[in-house]
Design an enzyme around this catalytic site. Structure first.
Site, mmCIF file in Angstrom:
data_model
loop_
_atom_site.group_PDB
_atom_site.id
_atom_site.type_symbol
_atom_site.label_atom_id
_atom_site.label_comp_id
_atom_site.label_asym_id
_atom_site.label_seq_id
_atom_site.Cartn_x
_atom_site.Cartn_y
_atom_site.Cartn_z
ATOM 1 N N ASP A 92 72.650 -29.494 2.189
ATOM 2 C CA ASP A 92 71.994 -28.604 1.235
ATOM 3 C C ASP A 92 71.839 -27.255 1.930
ATOM 4 O O ASP A 92 70.951 -27.055 2.751
ATOM 5 C CB ASP A 92 70.641 -29.190 0.823
ATOM 6 C CG ASP A 92 69.894 -28.299 -0.174
ATOM 7 O OD1 ASP A 92 70.196 -27.092 -0.231
ATOM 8 O OD2 ASP A 92 68.997 -28.817 -0.862
ATOM 9 N N LYS A 94 70.803 -20.020 -4.719
ATOM 10 C CA LYS A 94 69.995 -18.877 -4.274
ATOM 11 C C LYS A 94 70.766 -17.567 -4.059
ATOM 12 O O LYS A 94 70.971 -16.828 -5.003
ATOM 13 C CB LYS A 94 69.192 -19.290 -3.033
ATOM 14 C CG LYS A 94 68.142 -20.348 -3.395
ATOM 15 C CD LYS A 94 66.909 -20.303 -2.531
ATOM 16 C CE LYS A 94 65.757 -21.022 -3.206
ATOM 17 N NZ LYS A 94 65.561 -22.396 -2.798
ATOM 18 N N PHE A 100 63.274 -30.637 0.954
ATOM 19 C CA PHE A 100 63.133 -30.084 -0.399
ATOM 20 C C PHE A 100 64.522 -29.924 -1.004
ATOM 21 O O PHE A 100 65.389 -29.277 -0.413
ATOM 22 C CB PHE A 100 62.424 -28.724 -0.403
ATOM 23 C CG PHE A 100 62.263 -28.184 -1.802
ATOM 24 C CD1 PHE A 100 61.205 -28.580 -2.600
ATOM 25 C CD2 PHE A 100 63.205 -27.312 -2.345
ATOM 26 C CE1 PHE A 100 61.078 -28.123 -3.914
ATOM 27 C CE2 PHE A 100 63.089 -26.851 -3.657
ATOM 28 C CZ PHE A 100 62.011 -27.257 -4.433
HETATM 29 C C1 PLP Z 1 65.492 -23.592 -3.650
HETATM 30 C C2 PLP Z 1 66.110 -24.820 -3.117
HETATM 31 C C3 PLP Z 1 66.592 -25.830 -3.971
HETATM 32 C C4 PLP Z 1 66.446 -25.776 -5.478
HETATM 33 O O1 PLP Z 1 67.087 -24.702 -6.049
HETATM 34 P P1 PLP Z 1 66.752 -24.313 -7.589
HETATM 35 O O2 PLP Z 1 67.727 -23.219 -7.885
HETATM 36 O O3 PLP Z 1 65.330 -23.886 -7.636
HETATM 37 O O4 PLP Z 1 66.975 -25.523 -8.407
HETATM 38 C C5 PLP Z 1 67.201 -26.927 -3.387
HETATM 39 N N1 PLP Z 1 67.316 -27.047 -2.054
HETATM 40 C C6 PLP Z 1 66.860 -26.111 -1.223
HETATM 41 C C7 PLP Z 1 67.031 -26.286 0.250
HETATM 42 C C8 PLP Z 1 66.224 -24.976 -1.711
HETATM 43 O O5 PLP Z 1 65.735 -24.058 -0.870
#
Ligand code: PLP
Length: 410
Positions: free
Chosen positions: A218, A247, A131
């Site tokens: 990520d 986040k 994701f």
């Molecule tokens: C939440 C998340 C995203 C996306 O972040 P947004 O601020 O919602 O765009 C991308 N990668 C990971 C692993 C996430 O948990």
């Protein structure tokens, strides 16, 4: 409350609860009912709700300067860049407002890196179950048909291999000379709390070096203490070339960051990337304060201790639950996998246990408590989850199974 919802696009399956106030791991709804928060706004409010130091800094900075634009130097942005680089060993930062934007920045770096190597159609290797966000490119990198359905054509330039499978990466390297970067979450959050093995991450690092690929992590969900280390990659003792954060970085104030080192650190030249709001004084000052508090209160270490306690507690409490097939995690990223879809547990947890949880990939209960929880709150999460699951076992498919057991026994 329904009336207020009627002018919002129907993008979310929302619970019929609206919170008005929070403190640490606790929340109160409009009726004054108290809840225990085991998801922290999906790994965002790691310092808990209404942290007093954050509230003060927001108020103070709002009274001084909110925004000027990246046309000018921004002192707090420079300070935050320095802080994050010192913490990570990276060299340069780019600031934006969300996780998806941070990953978009990483994609643009990967493409520049590829073109610099004379790769005409550069590809980024991405993972099964990944994701990475909801913009078109991050959606293409994401591996969730339900998220992607209806949004084609998605941007090209991504190649997918199974997660935590180094053989598949080797094979991709042989077949695709146009790979220029790898993007991976050290622990997959939305993907169902899957932890990449340390050996795999080390081998991946070695393959990236061997082929001149950028290793892009990520760390949007795993970063900033969540896994029991400042960053997820530290469990494997490796260093990425590019990493993305968001986040928890603002504890609820929107901010994202893309950090880079080595050749990736100097790829952009003026005009190639930008953001109106990205790196504004308020967001960057809040993030500096978040880092201060995390370091001062040793929250990564706390996450390791509390995470171990949560995992052990859940394993004990759910050891003979008929529907639980796995309990796994790293730090305060914990997943409980069931043998059946369990989305309805989110509403039941709220209503019956006054507990906030999420369910991901249909069958995995995901717990991401604030890192400021105390031991009692962690134990309380275990008790409420156990009660929730024992209620659902006696109501759901487990009833039949238990009944079948009883019948077989008699
Ligand atoms: C939440 C998340 C995203 C996306 O972040 P947004 O601020 O919602 O765009 C991308 N990668 C990971 C692993 C996430 O948990």
């Amino acid at each position: 409350m329904q009336a207020a919802i009627s002018h919002l696009m129907d993008a979310y399956a929302r619970q019929p609860v609206s919170f008005v106030r929070g403190s640490g791991a606790r929340l109160w709804d409009e009726q004054g009912v108290e809840y225990l928060d085991a998801i922290a706004g999906v790994a965002v409010t790691s310092l808990g709700h209404a942290h007093p130091d954050i509230a003060v800094v927001i108020a103070e900075q709002a009274g001084m300067l909110l925004h000027t634009s990246n046309v000018f130097r921004i002192d707090w942005q420079e300070r935050l860049g320095e802080r994050l680089c010192a913490l990570t060993g990276m060299q340069n930062a780019f600031f934006c407002n969300s996780g998806a934007e941070a990953n978009e920045t990483a994609f643009k770096l990967a493409r520049l890196h590829g073109h610099r190597k004379q790769v005409a159609r550069p590809k980024i290797l991405v993972m099964g179950n990944a994701f990475h966000g909801r913009t078109l490119a991050t959606l293409a990198a994401t591996d969730n048909p339900a998220n992607q359905h209806g949004f084609g054509p998605l941007p090209e330039g991504f190649l997918r291999v199974p997660y935590d499978d180094i053989g598949a990466v080797r094979q991709a390297a042989e077949q695709s000379p146009d790979i220029v970067a790898v993007l991976i979450e050290p622990v997959q959050g939305e993907g169902g709390i899957r932890v990449a093995s340390a050996d795999y991450l080390r081998e991946l690092r070695a393959l990236c070096d061997q082929h001149g690929w950028l290793l892009m992590l990520d760390e949007i969900q795993t970063g900033l203490g969540r896994t029991g280390n400042w960053f997820g990659y530290q469990h494997a003792g490796i260093a990425p070339d590019v990493m993305t954060l968001a986040k928890a970085l603002g504890n609820g104030f929107p901010i994202g960051a893309c950090l880079a080192r080595g050749t990736a650190a100097d790829l952009f030249s003026p005009g190639q990337h930008g953001s109106t709001f990205g790196g504004n004084p308020l967001a960057c000052r809040v993030a500096c304060t978040v880092l201060d508090i995390m370091a001062r209160d040793k929250l990564p270490e706390r996450a390791a201790v509390l995470g171990a306690r949560l995992l052990a507690g859940l394993r004990k409490a759910l050891s003979d639950h008929p529907n639980v097939t796995a309990i796994r995690g790293q730090g305060l990223m914990v997943g409980i996998e069931l043998d059946q879809p369990c989305k309805e547990l989110v509403g039941q947890a709220l209503e019956e246990q006054r507990l906030l949880i999420t369910v991901t990939r249909d069958t995995v209960i995901r717990l991401l408590p604030p890192l400021v929880c105390d031991e009692l709150q962690i134990d309380d999460i275990v008790v409420r989850v156990a009660r929730l699951l024992s209620a659902s076992a006696t109501n759901g498919a487990a009833t039949d199974e238990a009944a079948a057991h009883m019948e077989a026994a008699t």
